[in-house]
Design a protein around this motif. Structure first.
Motif, PDB file in Angstrom:
ATOM      1  N   CYS A  30      -5.202   6.301   3.995  1.00  0.00           N
ATOM      2  CA  CYS A  30      -5.997   6.071   5.209  1.00  0.00           C
ATOM      3  C   CYS A  30      -5.061   5.685   6.333  1.00  0.00           C
ATOM      4  O   CYS A  30      -3.905   5.319   6.115  1.00  0.00           O
ATOM      5  CB  CYS A  30      -7.028   4.963   4.971  1.00  0.00           C
ATOM      6  SG  CYS A  30      -6.278   3.374   4.588  1.00  0.00           S
ATOM      7  N   GLU A  31      -5.577   5.717   7.536  1.00  0.00           N
ATOM      8  CA  GLU A  31      -4.733   5.478   8.707  1.00  0.00           C
ATOM      9  C   GLU A  31      -4.118   4.085   8.713  1.00  0.00           C
ATOM     10  O   GLU A  31      -2.948   3.916   9.039  1.00  0.00           O
ATOM     11  CB  GLU A  31      -5.569   5.669   9.972  1.00  0.00           C
ATOM     12  CG  GLU A  31      -4.976   6.698  10.902  1.00  0.00           C
ATOM     13  CD  GLU A  31      -5.924   6.954  12.056  1.00  0.00           C
ATOM     14  OE1 GLU A  31      -5.643   6.468  13.156  1.00  0.00           O
ATOM     15  OE2 GLU A  31      -6.966   7.606  11.815  1.00  0.00           O
ATOM     16  N   ALA A  32      -4.919   3.083   8.349  1.00  0.00           N
ATOM     17  CA  ALA A  32      -4.384   1.722   8.350  1.00  0.00           C
ATOM     18  C   ALA A  32      -3.296   1.579   7.293  1.00  0.00           C
ATOM     19  O   ALA A  32      -2.335   0.826   7.471  1.00  0.00           O
ATOM     20  CB  ALA A  32      -5.507   0.717   8.115  1.00  0.00           C
ATOM     21  N   GLY A  33      -3.441   2.303   6.203  1.00  0.00           N
ATOM     22  CA  GLY A  33      -2.398   2.309   5.185  1.00  0.00           C
ATOM     23  C   GLY A  33      -1.106   2.888   5.753  1.00  0.00           C
ATOM     24  O   GLY A  33      -0.014   2.352   5.525  1.00  0.00           O
ATOM     25  N   GLN A  34      -1.235   3.964   6.489  1.00  0.00           N
ATOM     26  CA  GLN A  34      -0.054   4.560   7.137  1.00  0.00           C
ATOM     27  C   GLN A  34       0.613   3.538   8.065  1.00  0.00           C
ATOM     28  O   GLN A  34       1.835   3.433   8.105  1.00  0.00           O
ATOM     29  CB  GLN A  34      -0.478   5.795   7.936  1.00  0.00           C
ATOM     30  CG  GLN A  34       0.669   6.484   8.658  1.00  0.00           C
ATOM     31  CD  GLN A  34       1.639   7.146   7.703  1.00  0.00           C
ATOM     32  OE1 GLN A  34       1.270   7.928   6.836  1.00  0.00           O
ATOM     33  NE2 GLN A  34       2.924   6.811   7.834  1.00  0.00           N
ATOM     34  N   LYS A  35      -0.192   2.759   8.746  1.00  0.00           N
ATOM     35  CA  LYS A  35       0.363   1.728   9.641  1.00  0.00           C
ATOM     36  C   LYS A  35       1.233   0.745   8.867  1.00  0.00           C
ATOM     37  O   LYS A  35       2.259   0.289   9.362  1.00  0.00           O
ATOM     38  CB  LYS A  35      -0.770   0.928  10.310  1.00  0.00           C
ATOM     39  CG  LYS A  35      -1.608   1.709  11.278  1.00  0.00           C
ATOM     40  CD  LYS A  35      -0.923   1.876  12.614  1.00  0.00           C
ATOM     41  CE  LYS A  35      -1.921   2.413  13.634  1.00  0.00           C
ATOM     42  NZ  LYS A  35      -1.314   3.393  14.533  1.00  0.00           N
ATOM     43  N   TYR A  36       0.787   0.380   7.669  1.00  0.00           N
ATOM     44  CA  TYR A  36       1.625  -0.544   6.900  1.00  0.00           C
ATOM     45  C   TYR A  36       2.967   0.096   6.578  1.00  0.00           C
ATOM     46  O   TYR A  36       4.022  -0.515   6.760  1.00  0.00           O
ATOM     47  CB  TYR A  36       0.925  -0.987   5.612  1.00  0.00           C
ATOM     48  CG  TYR A  36       1.803  -1.929   4.824  1.00  0.00           C
ATOM     49  CD1 TYR A  36       1.984  -3.248   5.233  1.00  0.00           C
ATOM     50  CD2 TYR A  36       2.499  -1.491   3.705  1.00  0.00           C
ATOM     51  CE1 TYR A  36       2.824  -4.103   4.537  1.00  0.00           C
ATOM     52  CE2 TYR A  36       3.346  -2.341   3.005  1.00  0.00           C
ATOM     53  CZ  TYR A  36       3.504  -3.652   3.416  1.00  0.00           C
ATOM     54  OH  TYR A  36       4.349  -4.493   2.739  1.00  0.00           O
ATOM     55  N   TYR A  37       2.945   1.343   6.107  1.00  0.00           N
ATOM     56  CA  TYR A  37       4.229   1.997   5.823  1.00  0.00           C
ATOM     57  C   TYR A  37       5.045   2.133   7.105  1.00  0.00           C
ATOM     58  O   TYR A  37       6.263   1.935   7.108  1.00  0.00           O
ATOM     59  CB  TYR A  37       4.004   3.357   5.146  1.00  0.00           C
ATOM     60  CG  TYR A  37       3.867   3.251   3.633  1.00  0.00           C
ATOM     61  CD1 TYR A  37       4.853   2.612   2.883  1.00  0.00           C
ATOM     62  CD2 TYR A  37       2.774   3.794   2.960  1.00  0.00           C
ATOM     63  CE1 TYR A  37       4.735   2.504   1.500  1.00  0.00           C
ATOM     64  CE2 TYR A  37       2.656   3.692   1.580  1.00  0.00           C
ATOM     65  CZ  TYR A  37       3.640   3.043   0.847  1.00  0.00           C
ATOM     66  OH  TYR A  37       3.535   2.941  -0.515  1.00  0.00           O
ATOM     67  N   ASP A  38       4.372   2.469   8.208  1.00  0.00           N
ATOM     68  CA  ASP A  38       5.103   2.519   9.480  1.00  0.00           C
ATOM     69  C   ASP A  38       5.761   1.171   9.764  1.00  0.00           C
ATOM     70  O   ASP A  38       6.917   1.114  10.187  1.00  0.00           O
ATOM     71  CB  ASP A  38       4.142   2.859  10.634  1.00  0.00           C
ATOM     72  CG  ASP A  38       3.609   4.284  10.558  1.00  0.00           C
ATOM     73  OD1 ASP A  38       4.100   5.081   9.721  1.00  0.00           O
ATOM     74  OD2 ASP A  38       2.681   4.605  11.336  1.00  0.00           O
ATOM     75  N   SER A  39       5.023   0.094   9.487  1.00  0.00           N
ATOM     76  CA  SER A  39       5.545  -1.232   9.843  1.00  0.00           C
ATOM     77  C   SER A  39       6.754  -1.616   8.999  1.00  0.00           C
ATOM     78  O   SER A  39       7.659  -2.295   9.483  1.00  0.00           O
ATOM     79  CB  SER A  39       4.439  -2.296   9.704  1.00  0.00           C
ATOM     80  OG  SER A  39       4.246  -2.688   8.343  1.00  0.00           O
ATOM     81  N   ILE A  40       6.772  -1.183   7.749  1.00  0.00           N
ATOM     82  CA  ILE A  40       7.965  -1.562   6.956  1.00  0.00           C
ATOM     83  C   ILE A  40       9.143  -0.661   7.315  1.00  0.00           C
ATOM     84  O   ILE A  40      10.272  -1.108   7.384  1.00  0.00           O
ATOM     85  CB  ILE A  40       7.723  -1.621   5.428  1.00  0.00           C
ATOM     86  CG1 ILE A  40       7.296  -0.285   4.832  1.00  0.00           C
ATOM     87  CG2 ILE A  40       6.702  -2.714   5.088  1.00  0.00           C
ATOM     88  CD1 ILE A  40       7.288  -0.293   3.294  1.00  0.00           C
ATOM     89  N   LEU A  41       8.907   0.585   7.602  1.00  0.00           N
ATOM     90  CA  LEU A  41      10.035   1.450   7.960  1.00  0.00           C
ATOM     91  C   LEU A  41      10.623   1.053   9.308  1.00  0.00           C
ATOM     92  O   LEU A  41      11.835   1.115   9.520  1.00  0.00           O
ATOM     93  CB  LEU A  41       9.616   2.933   7.953  1.00  0.00           C
ATOM     94  CG  LEU A  41       9.922   3.680   6.653  1.00  0.00           C
ATOM     95  CD1 LEU A  41      11.435   3.727   6.379  1.00  0.00           C
ATOM     96  CD2 LEU A  41       9.218   3.062   5.463  1.00  0.00           C
TER      97      LEU A  41
END
Lengths: 438, 438, 438, 438
Positions: free
Chosen positions: D160-171
């Motif tokens: 989901c989009e919010a999940g992508q945000k988490y991966y974006d935030s760690i990268l």
């Protein structure tokens, strides 16, 4: 001999199965061969393949109960080698075998192929027939526990020298007949033992060796699928073609599934090594299955099928009764801009695939000539697009250097301009847009 | 006829396989039968069973390559029914079949059994032999895709009326010979199609029907195992015995595994319905496997095996060449206090089992007579104990009402006093203590 | 305590799940309990069971996304023991837990049950809560790799002494509350690791031990199914009921499948040991699944279901909101001639089953009183019949000695005469004829 | 950014796991980095990778019970992003994270990599931490049913989009730290659900997208294996390296198995796409597993391993504590004639493989420079040979045009003359002869 030189591009031809099942006759084969020579040969179609049970009598007489009559009468020589049923192939009389038919096909400038089941006839084993060139009898090389689940004719052959002699003896016969292509069945994926579906690989090796020994470049085609991707090295070392799915017929589900299989096999297409998408069930098919019909594929689906087979690099084997082909279908088979994808110079890759669409790109790395195919997997029309950058990264550096401004859509011959690196089109349900740039 | 009355207690007898493999002769059978009549019959041993390939010539002559010679010579009548090989069973001459031998065995007060492979000979199918009482030939009822993985002799039979006729015809023959027991092989668990190991259940039903029709109470024993617990209803409805493991031999691992199987099958033992732990490989075994030897089981292991088979309620089939039995082994087979467990009145339950030990209890609910077995599964001696309360709750209310003070250990005949409801003993490695109270 | 005496006949009661899902409240429970006390208790219905997530807040508020809110707020004491959510069970205030509710239910002459997930709350592990009576914290006994695939609340418990203490601590609490029945979920068949679906058997043993230690006879019910037949010994030793299928709902396919499961489990029904066919989804169901409806079962199907459950010997747990039951449905639940099959004296066996029909017989071996059920599995009416001889042989000698001339069909109360040992009837689609003779 | 350009040849470096397990410290990393810079960097070794649990406290303090302490203390920021444990990485103080360490490594001319488990910390989900840049909390993106079987730290992330945000935030964080390489674990083959081992492919896609968005070319390495050959297209589209076996250690069986895996993956090696044979367990390994030892591989086996990794084209990641490397081992890592195989210009193919031997050939198609490797898989010395013709046919036309008369054996530097197209050598047990011709 190097088996990779037997067929330098994916074999293209006709196979009797989809229309004739077990019942094709010499006359049927000849009339189709003549049609091919006249109408399709200029487009690279050249193999004429007689499919299953050419050695069997009374085929199709018990169709309500059996696809293959159990323990039926098969024509066989004194060494347990199957020879053509005289009822269906009268020119085989007096031990001529397929030679007269092969000669006629060669005279038309075509090549001749036959189907065989792996192994040795069950009757040969039961009757202890001698093996040509070996000092043992068939019962000693036949493996009584190796059978095809779906066909009652043969036993698999044990991995031993005398077994090799039997394969040598049949290939020697086929070479003498003038056979150019054998489609070997129940060998690529065997129904028994689902947990080791490629369990008869020693028979593939024996066949490969027998071809080398016979001295004639006979294309080795393995059936049925699905071949296992993880065994690709073995198929590529020993065979020329291998089926990547179970039997393919004219329904959308099997076509849709082929996209999955092509994704998985795309890195394994090379000269002499062809993952095989199976016959093209177009035109008239199904007669001797008591289901004579026009293909159930829509025209869009047929274009999709032809595009996928060509951009992937599959052999093309026509399933139709050719003499009944209509003009539109013929045009599919004579589309040179499409068939060009299989000239042996193109490298192809899937660029993306999801439940709704699929995109492939293909390039001749020497010239930069390239194609982009947009496949619509939905039941509704949709706009599909892709950036050429996305295509580029699927290839080794320097392969896909496309920067042309114009591309032609192959099926419609529309010319488009590529803006911002994006190639796109509205594509009909189950249809395809194929763009080409030189 | 009610098949549950054919064998009111678990069959007890001798089977030729463990010692003679495929090679047993009439003389061998007779000398063993005589021994049984004299020494074991008083203890309930009565079945004399001729195991596999009594119809085959030249058995064991190619042992280095084949356990069963493929496509070898088998004796057969004009209806595709196997009859005894004359080399091994000379009294079968002139179509007498097993009748003369069965007569002699009956004269000794014993019962006569034979092994068969399910199905019809492959040669009968290949040669289109007529089926007695049906208007079709063997090729129409033999299923060419139904074979035993490990034996080359037969094809399975299709589920059809003419197929039933074939089974009727062989059971009619067996009844005429005086057969009392058939052990049918490749039927309880078939090697092919491991995902449907009981896939030939219709052949079990056909055999059951054929027995009913033949009018002779012939015990139906199914081989090999492992039978599937979830199919217990089917086995129980149609058969008398069914193997619960693959072949059992004289090594501790297979014996240890039997505890697991007995746990799973314990609720399925009833009159006429016997989960089968397989032959007892004790005394001399293995001769025609080229491994003639004394059983590899220690004496403790033999006591454990006998105790488990009896308390579980398995048939008892001796694998030894009986004439070479020593006194100690004979004493195992004539231990009436042990064999009493199989008199049909006892109900048995596993009470506990872990990696180190196992406890079973058995009770005659009418009288309260009971046994408790303590099995040591470890490689070291250990103290094992159990409370009778724990045994009690494994049974329906009122079954196990044991409150005796004294119990006798069956193997040592030691008398013990039960304190605080606890039964215990030091048990040797792989050994057993079996307590009995009246 | 002997767990087989906790419920001497199959438990009969009501469970909140089918109608209320995760959302049942104290008031809902009480109104149903009162209805049961008044209308059903005389017919043996006595358990009132609060199903899943009674400890959870905000249940059903995110139904579009989650059946169970992940990492939601759960009520818990300082030892990581879940206690009732105060919003739904206000009487739990001040640490009273379910005691006040249980007291009221007991006052009605009924028994009180609750659902739990095996294990310890994930939050307890994450927060290192202490374990009552042990010197370790929850993180040391929670197994982070043991979760339910479908519910986010708990971790499985390791097989260790401190883990046992946790189970002891919750059973002690339940005993203090007056709980009579626990339905433990994700334990009989676990979604993870499909190849070892009964992989948490040590948690069953720990629960069983904790019940013994708590001193209160609490019925242990295991969920979900399918339980494995080959593990029957373990279920029977440690539990009182275990589900033999996945969740059962009001559609014919799941009912049809139950015939298969009952066949396989029929030998494993005994006092205190009940294979469980799951709740009866009749009357009004589905409200808090947002699918409030009358059962989708036809009346014939409901009679079939009730007959199968009773003749097999399953627990009977009503899924309906009871206060909305109509008279016809109530009559199903108060049919004493039917319910009599579960009085603990009858032994039942499937007599035959194929795709079209199924026959069961049941007998009280002490008196000879017996039932024969004819189930029509087809979509069309058909005549079904069976001989009593065929029924007889499914039982031990002397059990089924039926020779009455007259039998009553339970549902219609028609009297029939048994001719030639044949019992038969025209049975409606998916319907049942149940004959009874004293 | 094109991910295929992040690592134009197979990454070469060092990973802390084989020697340090979960316990590596900043000081350990630096001393190894310095060694690499000085002794190995000139030979292309450049990645310094900190392996598992750099965020965890008290690692290795409960080794007798847990490889990874369940629910242990992990360092984390307010957005649920793991940051280095200060005990082990003191320079991370004040929120500096790995930046100071990365800076030092970059200053040495090297690249910096870290290991991560896919997903979000379980504690973040339990505590409902906010997701940076999204308006939901961790409990809404963590999938409570997606866990690693072997590590307790994380939950998988929903697609989901919010999940992508988490991966974006760690990268984004890793990019800010200066990370050049991430090894993501429990993603290439997940232990749960063995029937869909690549079931978390959406997390691979999310990681790939997050890397693109962060703007830094971070190599994406997937662990553990075995990756599935049939999924090669997906790995190649989204990742740079993926493990083709489970963890590789210093025993011959795992090395022997690698030959099988390399056969299957050989067609899938290309620029930016590297099937990964795992770390090289040579020199000193195993310290923090409490098994500090010199590699158990013989020298011949080490040469075989290095040759296979290089001719196949695997990344090379050293497992040893580098400061303790002896001269002989160092010579393996600095053999330029060997390492040349990985310069990105060579194409390699397995030529033959059986139980006793394996042959590979590699060629630079532009120049004709080629290698032939003869691997001895037996425990005894043997003569191995191959014809160059046989090598030739494994490649596309014109690739392998070898006709040099002389070849050098790389390990011994012996010069040989090729007679009759045959290349051969006596090869030691488990050893390799690698011939090179320019």
């Amino acid at each position: 001999m190097n088996k990779n030189s037997f067929a330098k591009t994916p074999p293209r031809g006709w196979n009797s199965y989809d229309y004739y099942d077990t019942n094709v006759t010499e006359a049927d084969v000849l009339v189709n061969a003549e049609f091919m020579a006249k109408h399709l040969k200029p487009y690279g179609w050249e193999y004429v393949v007689v499919d299953i049970q050419w050695y069997a009598y009374n085929t199709a007489t018990m169709r309500d109960r059996f696809q293959y009559i159990p323990f039926g009468k098969n024509e066989m020589d004194e060494f347990g080698r199957l020879i053509p049923c005289l009822d269906k192939f009268p020119s085989s009389v007096n031990g001529a075998g397929f030679k007269p038919l092969a000669d006629k096909i060669h005279a038309l400038g075509l090549k001749f192929g036959i189907h065989i089941m792996r192994g040795i006839p069950r009757a040969a084993a039961q009757n202890h027939l001698p093996i040509l060139g070996a000092d043992v009898t068939a019962d000693m090389i036949a493996d009584p526990s190796s059978i095809a689940e779906w066909n009652p004719d043969m036993y698999g052959i044990r991995d031993c020298e005398a077994g090799q002699k039997y394969y040598d003896s049949i290939l020697e016969l086929y070479a003498a007949w003038g056979v150019d292509f054998i489609k070997v069945d129940d060998i690529c994926s065997t129904g028994f033992h689902p947990h080791r579906s490629y369990g008869r690989r020693h028979e593939v090796e024996m066949l490969s060796r027998a071809i080398e020994r016979c001295g004639r470049p006979i294309v080795l085609s393995l059936s049925p699928g699905p071949a296992e991707v993880s065994e690709s090295w073995h198929y590529k070392k020993y065979a020329n073609m291998w089926r990547i799915t179970d039997d393919f017929w004219d329904n959308w589900e099997t076509l849709l599934y082929m996209f999955d299989r092509c994704e998985k096999w795309q890195d394994h297409v090379s000269q002499g090594c062809y993952p095989d998408c199976d016959m093209l069930p177009i035109g008239k098919v199904g007669k001797h299955f008591d289901q004579e019909r026009d293909t159930l594929f829509t025209r869009e689906e047929q274009k999709t099928m032809m595009t996928l087979w060509c951009i992937f690099g599959s052999p093309l084997m026509l399933g139709a009764e050719m003499t009944m082909l209509d003009e539109w279908t013929l045009s599919l088979l004579r589309n040179e801009e499409l068939l060009r994808l299989e000239n042996g110079r193109f490298v192809s890759r899937q660029v993306l695939r999801d439940k709704e669409k699929c995109v492939w790109a293909s390039v001749d790395p020497k010239t930069g000539e390239h194609y982009i195919a947009l496949f619509n997997l939905k039941n509704e029309e949709q706009l599909i697009f892709v950036s050429r950058e996305e295509c580029k990264v699927m290839f080794p550096d320097g392969y896909f250097t496309a920067d042309t401004e114009k591309m032609v859509e192959v099926w419609s011959q529309n010319l488009i301009t590529v803006n911002n690196d994006i190639v796109g089109a509205n594509v009909k349900p189950h249809g395809t847009a194929l763009f080409h740039a030189v």
